[in-house]
Scaffold this motif. Structure first.
Motif, PDB file in Angstrom:
ATOM      1  N   SER A  51       0.821  -1.204   0.000  1.00  0.00           N
ATOM      2  CA  SER A  51       0.000   0.000   0.000  1.00  0.00           C
ATOM      3  C   SER A  51       0.854   1.252   0.000  1.00  0.00           C
ATOM      4  CB  SER A  51      -0.938  -0.011   1.215  1.00  0.00           C
ATOM      5  OG  SER A  51      -1.721   1.153   1.252  1.00  0.00           O
ATOM      6  N   ALA A  52       1.899   1.264   0.844  1.00  0.00           N
ATOM      7  CA  ALA A  52       2.763   2.447   0.927  1.00  0.00           C
ATOM      8  C   ALA A  52       3.440   2.729  -0.404  1.00  0.00           C
ATOM      9  CB  ALA A  52       3.805   2.252   2.021  1.00  0.00           C
ATOM     10  N   VAL A  53       3.837   1.680  -1.126  1.00  0.00           N
ATOM     11  CA  VAL A  53       4.539   1.865  -2.403  1.00  0.00           C
ATOM     12  C   VAL A  53       3.564   2.247  -3.511  1.00  0.00           C
ATOM     13  CG1 VAL A  53       5.871   0.691  -4.197  1.00  0.00           C
ATOM     14  CG2 VAL A  53       6.418   0.304  -1.789  1.00  0.00           C
ATOM     15  N   LEU A  54       2.456   1.499  -3.626  1.00  0.00           N
ATOM     16  CA  LEU A  54       1.554   1.690  -4.764  1.00  0.00           C
ATOM     17  C   LEU A  54       0.661   2.912  -4.630  1.00  0.00           C
ATOM     18  CD1 LEU A  54       0.575  -1.999  -5.588  1.00  0.00           C
ATOM     19  CD2 LEU A  54       2.451  -0.612  -6.479  1.00  0.00           C
ATOM     20  N   LYS A  55       0.610   3.518  -3.455  1.00  0.00           N
ATOM     21  CA  LYS A  55      -0.174   4.747  -3.297  1.00  0.00           C
ATOM     22  C   LYS A  55       0.638   5.986  -3.687  1.00  0.00           C
ATOM     23  CE  LYS A  55      -3.157   5.430  -0.010  1.00  0.00           C
ATOM     24  NZ  LYS A  55      -4.402   5.371  -0.778  1.00  0.00           N
ATOM     25  N   ARG A  56       1.902   5.783  -4.054  1.00  0.00           N
ATOM     26  CA  ARG A  56       2.755   6.898  -4.475  1.00  0.00           C
ATOM     27  C   ARG A  56       2.912   6.873  -5.999  1.00  0.00           C
ATOM     28  NH1 ARG A  56       7.762   6.738  -3.314  1.00  0.00           N
ATOM     29  NH2 ARG A  56       8.077   8.986  -3.189  1.00  0.00           N
ATOM     30  N   PRO A  57       2.329   7.849  -6.713  1.00  0.00           N
ATOM     31  CA  PRO A  57       2.425   7.859  -8.182  1.00  0.00           C
ATOM     32  C   PRO A  57       3.862   7.776  -8.688  1.00  0.00           C
ATOM     33  CG  PRO A  57       0.835   9.493  -7.441  1.00  0.00           C
ATOM     34  CD  PRO A  57       1.499   8.975  -6.211  1.00  0.00           C
ATOM     35  N   GLN A  58       4.799   8.423  -7.962  1.00  0.00           N
ATOM     36  CA  GLN A  58       6.194   8.379  -8.412  1.00  0.00           C
ATOM     37  C   GLN A  58       6.723   6.949  -8.398  1.00  0.00           C
ATOM     38  OE1 GLN A  58       4.894  10.163  -5.929  1.00  0.00           O
ATOM     39  NE2 GLN A  58       5.842  12.192  -5.725  1.00  0.00           N
ATOM     40  N   SER A  59       6.365   6.195  -7.360  1.00  0.00           N
ATOM     41  CA  SER A  59       6.818   4.803  -7.262  1.00  0.00           C
ATOM     42  C   SER A  59       6.197   3.961  -8.365  1.00  0.00           C
ATOM     43  CB  SER A  59       6.444   4.225  -5.893  1.00  0.00           C
ATOM     44  OG  SER A  59       7.077   4.932  -4.859  1.00  0.00           O
ATOM     45  N   VAL A  60       4.903   4.165  -8.609  1.00  0.00           N
ATOM     46  CA  VAL A  60       4.214   3.405  -9.657  1.00  0.00           C
ATOM     47  C   VAL A  60       4.859   3.686 -11.008  1.00  0.00           C
ATOM     48  CG1 VAL A  60       2.027   3.108 -10.885  1.00  0.00           C
ATOM     49  CG2 VAL A  60       2.043   3.277  -8.381  1.00  0.00           C
ATOM     50  N   GLN A  61       5.162   4.953 -11.286  1.00  0.00           N
ATOM     51  CA  GLN A  61       5.781   5.300 -12.565  1.00  0.00           C
ATOM     52  C   GLN A  61       7.156   4.651 -12.701  1.00  0.00           C
ATOM     53  OE1 GLN A  61       5.592   9.425 -13.684  1.00  0.00           O
ATOM     54  NE2 GLN A  61       7.438   9.303 -14.934  1.00  0.00           N
ATOM     55  N   GLN A  62       7.938   4.662 -11.626  1.00  0.00           N
ATOM     56  CA  GLN A  62       9.270   4.063 -11.671  1.00  0.00           C
ATOM     57  C   GLN A  62       9.194   2.556 -11.894  1.00  0.00           C
ATOM     58  OE1 GLN A  62      11.624   4.703  -8.168  1.00  0.00           O
ATOM     59  NE2 GLN A  62      13.459   3.787  -9.026  1.00  0.00           N
ATOM     60  N   ILE A  63       8.294   1.896 -11.173  1.00  0.00           N
ATOM     61  CA  ILE A  63       8.153   0.440 -11.323  1.00  0.00           C
ATOM     62  C   ILE A  63       7.657   0.101 -12.721  1.00  0.00           C
ATOM     63  CG2 ILE A  63       6.905  -1.594 -10.505  1.00  0.00           C
ATOM     64  CD1 ILE A  63       6.846  -0.217  -7.717  1.00  0.00           C
ATOM     65  N   ALA A  64       6.679   0.879 -13.217  1.00  0.00           N
ATOM     66  CA  ALA A  64       6.166   0.630 -14.564  1.00  0.00           C
ATOM     67  C   ALA A  64       7.282   0.772 -15.591  1.00  0.00           C
ATOM     68  CB  ALA A  64       5.022   1.594 -14.878  1.00  0.00           C
ATOM     69  N   GLY A  65       8.160   1.766 -15.414  1.00  0.00           N
ATOM     70  CA  GLY A  65       9.293   1.941 -16.322  1.00  0.00           C
ATOM     71  C   GLY A  65      10.223   0.746 -16.288  1.00  0.00           C
ATOM     72  N   ASN A  66      10.489   0.235 -15.084  1.00  0.00           N
ATOM     73  CA  ASN A  66      11.350  -0.947 -14.964  1.00  0.00           C
ATOM     74  C   ASN A  66      10.722  -2.163 -15.632  1.00  0.00           C
ATOM     75  OD1 ASN A  66      13.126   0.606 -13.464  1.00  0.00           O
ATOM     76  ND2 ASN A  66      12.378  -0.111 -11.481  1.00  0.00           N
ATOM     77  N   LEU A  67       9.408  -2.339 -15.435  1.00  0.00           N
ATOM     78  CA  LEU A  67       8.717  -3.465 -16.062  1.00  0.00           C
ATOM     79  C   LEU A  67       8.746  -3.357 -17.589  1.00  0.00           C
ATOM     80  CD1 LEU A  67       5.575  -3.819 -13.744  1.00  0.00           C
ATOM     81  CD2 LEU A  67       7.579  -5.300 -13.812  1.00  0.00           C
ATOM     82  N   TYR A  68       8.603  -2.127 -18.084  1.00  0.00           N
ATOM     83  CA  TYR A  68       8.626  -1.920 -19.533  1.00  0.00           C
ATOM     84  C   TYR A  68       9.997  -2.288 -20.099  1.00  0.00           C
ATOM     85  CZ  TYR A  68       8.455   0.385 -24.065  1.00  0.00           C
ATOM     86  OH  TYR A  68       8.509   0.640 -25.413  1.00  0.00           O
ATOM     87  N   VAL A  69      11.070  -1.845 -19.437  1.00  0.00           N
ATOM     88  CA  VAL A  69      12.421  -2.171 -19.892  1.00  0.00           C
ATOM     89  C   VAL A  69      12.603  -3.684 -19.948  1.00  0.00           C
ATOM     90  CG1 VAL A  69      14.877  -2.066 -19.264  1.00  0.00           C
ATOM     91  CG2 VAL A  69      13.463  -0.009 -19.119  1.00  0.00           C
ATOM     92  N   ARG A  70      12.173  -4.367 -18.887  1.00  0.00           N
ATOM     93  CA  ARG A  70      12.309  -5.828 -18.859  1.00  0.00           C
ATOM     94  C   ARG A  70      11.499  -6.491 -19.963  1.00  0.00           C
ATOM     95  NH1 ARG A  70      14.877  -8.590 -15.169  1.00  0.00           N
ATOM     96  NH2 ARG A  70      15.677  -7.566 -13.284  1.00  0.00           N
ATOM     97  N   ARG A  71      10.290  -5.975 -20.208  1.00  0.00           N
ATOM     98  CA  ARG A  71       9.444  -6.585 -21.240  1.00  0.00           C
ATOM     99  C   ARG A  71      10.061  -6.426 -22.623  1.00  0.00           C
ATOM    100  NH1 ARG A  71       3.284  -6.113 -20.347  1.00  0.00           N
ATOM    101  NH2 ARG A  71       4.002  -7.640 -18.826  1.00  0.00           N
ATOM    102  N   VAL A  72      10.587  -5.240 -22.915  1.00  0.00           N
ATOM    103  CA  VAL A  72      11.235  -5.022 -24.215  1.00  0.00           C
ATOM    104  C   VAL A  72      12.467  -5.918 -24.348  1.00  0.00           C
ATOM    105  CG1 VAL A  72      12.476  -3.337 -25.624  1.00  0.00           C
ATOM    106  CG2 VAL A  72      10.356  -2.674 -24.489  1.00  0.00           C
ATOM    107  N   MET A  73      13.256  -6.008 -23.282  1.00  0.00           N
ATOM    108  CA  MET A  73      14.429  -6.875 -23.324  1.00  0.00           C
ATOM    109  C   MET A  73      14.041  -8.330 -23.523  1.00  0.00           C
ATOM    110  SD  MET A  73      16.960  -5.379 -20.361  1.00  0.00           S
ATOM    111  CE  MET A  73      17.873  -3.855 -20.600  1.00  0.00           C
ATOM    112  N   ALA A  74      12.959  -8.754 -22.836  1.00  0.00           N
ATOM    113  CA  ALA A  74      12.487 -10.135 -22.989  1.00  0.00           C
ATOM    114  C   ALA A  74      12.044 -10.397 -24.424  1.00  0.00           C
ATOM    115  CB  ALA A  74      11.341 -10.399 -22.015  1.00  0.00           C
TER     116      ALA A  74
END
Length: 291
Positions: A51-74
């Protein structure tokens, strides 16, 4: 023409509905990261952190960016057929096994769950079968107001608060406004139930010296400052009543049912397999020694 238009509108409506159910959080030429991707990734975090992490838009944006990088690499790895390498195939099998086995265990837990009524009945039976498990020492439930310092100014403030309390002032409100123990101030100064040996001697002696609910102590000096205590409960030593241990027993019972079901299923599966002793020994003997 009309049927083609209707079909196109229908496809668009389905696409909009799907997007509404699983909104896109990040879009790029390599694809999209959606809310369901974020939810799935969050399972790697301890539950109390999510909850503490996902309620922060900055954290969500950072995690989404990391997931996107991994998906493109995959995807790039797939194009290069790196997923066909034997060692990668083995890792993928293990990852698949882990994810699907966790899903199966969740299904098993749900299948073996007992109703609230059945859990309560079994918990009561556990309580009645071994009442000696629930012996408790003498305990008190205290709330306090902690005043900083022990000098004349602190003593004057303590006496002022004590006078207000004896005049009918609300203890919880005064604790919230005046106590420097911020860990309990927002709870009206409530320290919960405790037995002897938990508090510093001066505090403990004053707490166990109170006899009737609502009784107030004189200011008590400890290494932390001055305390005003109010008794909420004073429980003698003896067997804890069922209502006091009910929730813990129900939780214990549900955990045991889950654990037993999981262990039984694992044992049944394990019994169907035969260790290939020669191959195991050859694997171990051929494994490189630590450098």
């Amino acid at each position: 023409m009309r049927s083609t238009l209707v079909l196109a509108l229908g496809v668009a409506a389905v696409a909009q509905s799907a997007q509404a159910a699983d909104p896109v959080l990040l879009q790029g030429p390599g694809g999209a990261i959606t809310a369901s991707d974020m939810q799935a990734d969050s399972l790697r975090m301890p539950e109390e952190m999510r909850s503490a992490v996902l309620k922060r838009p900055q954290s969500v944006q950072q995690i989404a960016g990391n997931l996107y990088v991994r998906r493109v690499m995959a995807d790039e790895a797939h194009k290069l057929q790196l997923d066909q390498a034997p060692e990668v195939q083995a890792i993928l099998r293990i990852a698949r096994d882990k994810i699907l086995s966790e899903a199966y265990l969740a299904h098993l837990d749900k299948t073996n769950a007992v109703s609230d009524e059945a859990a309560l009945a079994q918990a009561r039976a556990m309580y009645q079968a071994k009442p000696e498990r629930f012996k408790a020492e003498e305990r008190v439930r205290i709330r306090h107001i902690l005043i900083e310092g022990k000098d004349d100014k602190a003593q004057a403030k303590a006496q002022e608060l004590l006078k207000a309390l004896r005049g009918g002032a609300d203890f919880a409100a005064l604790a919230k406004q005046n106590s420097i123990d911020r860990g309990t101030a927002d709870k009206g100064g409530d320290l919960g139930l405790f037995a002897r040996g938990r508090m510093v001697p001066e505090f403990e002696n004053a707490a166990f010296g109170l006899k009737n609910k609502g009784d107030l102590s004189e200011p008590v000096a400890t290494q932390f400052g001055l305390h005003i205590l109010q008794l909420q409960e004073h429980l003698p030593a003896g067997i804890q009543p069922f209502d006091e241990v009910r929730d813990a027993l129900v939780q214990e019972l549900r955990a045991k049912i889950t654990q037993d079901a999981r262990a039984d299923m694992a044992q049944k599966i394990r019994e169907q397999a035969q260790p290939q002793t020669a191959a195991i020994e050859a694997f171990s003997n051929g494994y490189p020694s630590a450098k």
